[in-house]
Design a protein around this motif. Structure first.
Motif, PDB file in Angstrom:
ATOM      1  N   PRO A 150       1.136  -4.975   2.830  1.00  0.00           N
ATOM      2  CA  PRO A 150      -0.004  -4.087   2.659  1.00  0.00           C
ATOM      3  C   PRO A 150      -0.949  -4.112   3.862  1.00  0.00           C
ATOM      4  O   PRO A 150      -1.228  -5.167   4.419  1.00  0.00           O
ATOM      5  N   THR A 151      -1.413  -2.931   4.247  1.00  0.00           N
ATOM      6  CA  THR A 151      -2.390  -2.826   5.340  1.00  0.00           C
ATOM      7  C   THR A 151      -3.722  -2.301   4.819  1.00  0.00           C
ATOM      8  O   THR A 151      -4.641  -2.064   5.587  1.00  0.00           O
ATOM      9  N   THR A 152      -3.806  -2.087   3.515  1.00  0.00           N
ATOM     10  CA  THR A 152      -5.065  -1.701   2.877  1.00  0.00           C
ATOM     11  C   THR A 152      -5.413  -2.759   1.843  1.00  0.00           C
ATOM     12  O   THR A 152      -4.572  -3.579   1.479  1.00  0.00           O
ATOM     13  N   ALA A 153      -6.627  -2.727   1.371  1.00  0.00           N
ATOM     14  CA  ALA A 153      -7.046  -3.682   0.341  1.00  0.00           C
ATOM     15  C   ALA A 153      -7.430  -2.900  -0.909  1.00  0.00           C
ATOM     16  O   ALA A 153      -8.604  -2.691  -1.188  1.00  0.00           O
ATOM     17  N   GLY A 154      -6.409  -2.442  -1.613  1.00  0.00           N
ATOM     18  CA  GLY A 154      -6.730  -1.644  -2.782  1.00  0.00           C
ATOM     19  C   GLY A 154      -5.603  -1.383  -3.750  1.00  0.00           C
ATOM     20  O   GLY A 154      -5.783  -1.469  -4.957  1.00  0.00           O
ATOM     21  N   THR A 155      -4.414  -1.065  -3.271  1.00  0.00           N
ATOM     22  CA  THR A 155      -3.388  -0.561  -4.187  1.00  0.00           C
ATOM     23  C   THR A 155      -2.758  -1.650  -5.043  1.00  0.00           C
ATOM     24  O   THR A 155      -2.361  -1.398  -6.175  1.00  0.00           O
ATOM     25  N   GLY A 156      -2.605  -2.855  -4.501  1.00  0.00           N
ATOM     26  CA  GLY A 156      -1.931  -3.921  -5.228  1.00  0.00           C
ATOM     27  C   GLY A 156      -0.449  -3.659  -5.422  1.00  0.00           C
ATOM     28  O   GLY A 156       0.227  -4.361  -6.180  1.00  0.00           O
ATOM     29  N   SER A 157       0.085  -2.663  -4.728  1.00  0.00           N
ATOM     30  CA  SER A 157       1.467  -2.238  -4.949  1.00  0.00           C
ATOM     31  C   SER A 157       2.480  -3.311  -4.586  1.00  0.00           C
ATOM     32  O   SER A 157       3.618  -3.278  -5.054  1.00  0.00           O
ATOM     33  N   GLU A 158       2.058  -4.277  -3.767  1.00  0.00           N
ATOM     34  CA  GLU A 158       2.980  -5.333  -3.357  1.00  0.00           C
ATOM     35  C   GLU A 158       3.329  -6.296  -4.494  1.00  0.00           C
ATOM     36  O   GLU A 158       4.252  -7.105  -4.358  1.00  0.00           O
ATOM     37  N   VAL A 159       2.616  -6.204  -5.615  1.00  0.00           N
ATOM     38  CA  VAL A 159       2.904  -7.105  -6.734  1.00  0.00           C
ATOM     39  C   VAL A 159       3.192  -6.346  -8.034  1.00  0.00           C
ATOM     40  O   VAL A 159       3.298  -6.947  -9.098  1.00  0.00           O
ATOM     41  N   THR A 160       3.331  -5.016  -7.954  1.00  0.00           N
ATOM     42  CA  THR A 160       3.468  -4.229  -9.174  1.00  0.00           C
ATOM     43  C   THR A 160       4.876  -3.678  -9.357  1.00  0.00           C
ATOM     44  O   THR A 160       5.688  -3.639  -8.432  1.00  0.00           O
ATOM     45  N   LEU A 161       5.123  -3.198 -10.578  1.00  0.00           N
ATOM     46  CA  LEU A 161       6.433  -2.668 -10.941  1.00  0.00           C
ATOM     47  C   LEU A 161       6.477  -1.142 -10.918  1.00  0.00           C
ATOM     48  O   LEU A 161       7.396  -0.520 -11.448  1.00  0.00           O
ATOM     49  N   ALA A 162       5.471  -0.510 -10.296  1.00  0.00           N
ATOM     50  CA  ALA A 162       5.372   0.947 -10.330  1.00  0.00           C
ATOM     51  C   ALA A 162       5.594   1.575  -8.959  1.00  0.00           C
ATOM     52  O   ALA A 162       5.246   1.003  -7.928  1.00  0.00           O
ATOM     53  N   LEU A 173      11.486  -3.049  -9.524  1.00  0.00           N
ATOM     54  CA  LEU A 173      10.684  -2.440  -8.459  1.00  0.00           C
ATOM     55  C   LEU A 173       9.647  -3.398  -7.871  1.00  0.00           C
ATOM     56  O   LEU A 173       9.055  -3.093  -6.832  1.00  0.00           O
ATOM     57  N   ILE A 174       9.410  -4.511  -8.518  1.00  0.00           N
ATOM     58  CA  ILE A 174       8.489  -5.501  -7.951  1.00  0.00           C
ATOM     59  C   ILE A 174       9.093  -6.038  -6.663  1.00  0.00           C
ATOM     60  O   ILE A 174      10.235  -6.514  -6.659  1.00  0.00           O
ATOM     61  N   PRO A 175       8.373  -5.942  -5.536  1.00  0.00           N
ATOM     62  CA  PRO A 175       8.931  -6.450  -4.273  1.00  0.00           C
ATOM     63  C   PRO A 175       9.345  -7.911  -4.387  1.00  0.00           C
ATOM     64  O   PRO A 175       8.733  -8.691  -5.130  1.00  0.00           O
ATOM     65  N   HIS A 176      10.369  -8.274  -3.648  1.00  0.00           N
ATOM     66  CA  HIS A 176      10.827  -9.663  -3.659  1.00  0.00           C
ATOM     67  C   HIS A 176       9.882 -10.554  -2.845  1.00  0.00           C
ATOM     68  O   HIS A 176       9.697 -11.729  -3.161  1.00  0.00           O
ATOM     69  N   TYR A 177       9.295  -9.955  -1.798  1.00  0.00           N
ATOM     70  CA  TYR A 177       8.382 -10.713  -0.924  1.00  0.00           C
ATOM     71  C   TYR A 177       7.164  -9.848  -0.614  1.00  0.00           C
ATOM     72  O   TYR A 177       7.277  -8.631  -0.431  1.00  0.00           O
ATOM     73  N   ALA A 178       5.988 -10.477  -0.563  1.00  0.00           N
ATOM     74  CA  ALA A 178       4.759  -9.786  -0.194  1.00  0.00           C
ATOM     75  C   ALA A 178       4.094 -10.553   0.940  1.00  0.00           C
ATOM     76  O   ALA A 178       3.799 -11.742   0.809  1.00  0.00           O
ATOM     77  N   VAL A 179       3.901  -9.874   2.062  1.00  0.00           N
ATOM     78  CA  VAL A 179       3.240 -10.490   3.217  1.00  0.00           C
ATOM     79  C   VAL A 179       1.744 -10.206   3.115  1.00  0.00           C
ATOM     80  O   VAL A 179       1.300  -9.078   3.370  1.00  0.00           O
ATOM     81  N   LEU A 180       0.967 -11.204   2.708  1.00  0.00           N
ATOM     82  CA  LEU A 180      -0.474 -11.035   2.547  1.00  0.00           C
ATOM     83  C   LEU A 180      -1.197 -11.581   3.777  1.00  0.00           C
ATOM     84  O   LEU A 180      -1.736 -12.682   3.768  1.00  0.00           O
ATOM     85  N   ASP A 181      -1.194 -10.798   4.818  1.00  0.00           N
ATOM     86  CA  ASP A 181      -1.836 -11.173   6.076  1.00  0.00           C
ATOM     87  C   ASP A 181      -3.086 -10.312   6.252  1.00  0.00           C
ATOM     88  O   ASP A 181      -2.984  -9.120   6.567  1.00  0.00           O
ATOM     89  N   PRO A 182      -4.284 -10.866   6.020  1.00  0.00           N
ATOM     90  CA  PRO A 182      -5.513 -10.065   6.111  1.00  0.00           C
ATOM     91  C   PRO A 182      -5.706  -9.390   7.463  1.00  0.00           C
ATOM     92  O   PRO A 182      -6.387  -8.364   7.543  1.00  0.00           O
ATOM     93  N   LYS A 183      -5.107  -9.951   8.508  1.00  0.00           N
ATOM     94  CA  LYS A 183      -5.255  -9.351   9.843  1.00  0.00           C
ATOM     95  C   LYS A 183      -4.709  -7.920   9.877  1.00  0.00           C
ATOM     96  O   LYS A 183      -5.134  -7.111  10.696  1.00  0.00           O
ATOM     97  N   MET A 184      -3.782  -7.621   8.966  1.00  0.00           N
ATOM     98  CA  MET A 184      -3.208  -6.280   8.929  1.00  0.00           C
ATOM     99  C   MET A 184      -4.217  -5.239   8.444  1.00  0.00           C
ATOM    100  O   MET A 184      -3.965  -4.037   8.561  1.00  0.00           O
ATOM    101  N   THR A 185      -5.355  -5.675   7.897  1.00  0.00           N
ATOM    102  CA  THR A 185      -6.362  -4.724   7.401  1.00  0.00           C
ATOM    103  C   THR A 185      -7.534  -4.559   8.376  1.00  0.00           C
ATOM    104  O   THR A 185      -8.433  -3.758   8.114  1.00  0.00           O
TER     105      THR A 185
END
Length: 306
Positions: free
Chosen positions: A153-165, A184-196
């Protein structure tokens, strides 16, 4: 609403609440930085992958970090950068074509919810080669395991990296629908705040309001539970504490918003959402140019629904 339809919906909701605790929800494995993907590549034996993103991510140079990581660990990659703010069936089909032609083994979705939704839908089509996207709309229709899916994720809002939708638009029919299933839940989520850090002010605001809406709707959902309520409340508190400072460019606040949206994502993934998102998705389908973003629509409807 027709009384029979209304009764059917209520029965479905009651039944779904009973089975949710035993459904196979899983959290993706959290990766702290792109460079740490080396372990993922080795574990999944990935030598070629498809990067799904949008032109804005390309223009802001955010994809360079991912490209450098792939090159560093000798992983070939193909880029699909045509994702629209409301990803379309055509976007999914184009990405699927590139995945197949490049003989990719995995998908990296980098960007906001649009890129991640598109990446998930591409994965669903790979897992179900005989089905079209519309055949999988609704609940529990994907079923089969997706290829390794990495969400950045490069935004701080959708939460799509942990959801099934995965929410997809069909501009031809002015329709917008969700695919909702546990694969549909991603296998890996890269939570790097620098991307935002380079996120524009407007997107910081609207994606932050998306996160707030996720958390509020999850908290008041009829499917809420002892697992989702603490996540939702913590996310609400963090958004109120950190979104204004994040909007003005405070990096610590941006990091906290990154975590807040993840908590909100885990909350609504289990408790589901409500009428604010229902109307916001329809608005996105009607105004598919992206001038009214999903987060902006949520922000407009939320006070009236409350």
């Amino acid at each position: 609403m027709n009384l029979i339809v209304k009764a059917g919906c209520r029965i479905f909701q009651k039944a779904f609440r009973l089975v949710i605790p035993v459904l196979p929800y899983r959290e993706p494995k959290i990766v702290d930085a792109c460079d740490d993907l080396k372990e993922v590549f080795e574990k999944e034996k990935i030598t070629s992958l498809l990067i799904v993103t949008d032109q804005g991510i390309i223009d802001h140079g955010l994809i360079k970090t991912v490209e450098e990581t792939c090159k560093k660990y000798c992983v070939e990659y193909t880029i699909y950068s045509g994702v629209k703010p409301n990803p379309t069936v055509e976007n999914v089909e184009c990405g699927l074509h590139l995945y197949q032609n490049s003989q990719s083994q995995a998908i990296i979705a980098i960007g906001g919810g649009s890129s991640m939704d598109c990446g998930k839908a591409i994965g669903a089509c790979i897992a179900n080669p005989k089905k079209k996207v519309k055949d999988m709309k609704g609940i529990l229709r994907v079923i089969h395991k997706l290829p390794p899916l990495i969400a950045i994720p490069t935004t701080a809002g959708t939460g799509s990296e942990v959801t099934l939708a995965s929410v997809i638009s069909d501009p031809k029919n002015h329709d917008k629908y969700a695919l909702m299933d546990f694969p549909l839940i991603p296998h890996y989520a890269v939570l790097d705040p620098k991307m935002t850090y380079t996120l524009p002010k407007s997107l910081t605001a609207t994606t932050g309001m998306d996160a707030l809406t996720h958390a509020i709707e999850a908290y008041v959902s009829t499917l809420n539970c002892a697992f989702t309520d603490p996540l939702a409340l913590q996310a609400i508190e963090m958004v109120f504490d950190y979104l204004p400072a994040s909007y003005h460019g405070n990096m610590v606040a941006r990091e906290q918003m990154h975590y807040a949206q993840c908590l909100a994502g885990m909350a609504f993934c289990n408790a589901l959402l409500g009428i604010v998102h229902s109307m916001a998705h329809k608005t996105g389908a009607a105004f598919s140019t992206g001038h009214i973003t999903h987060g902006c629509a949520n922000a407009m409807y939320l006070p009236y629904v409350i």
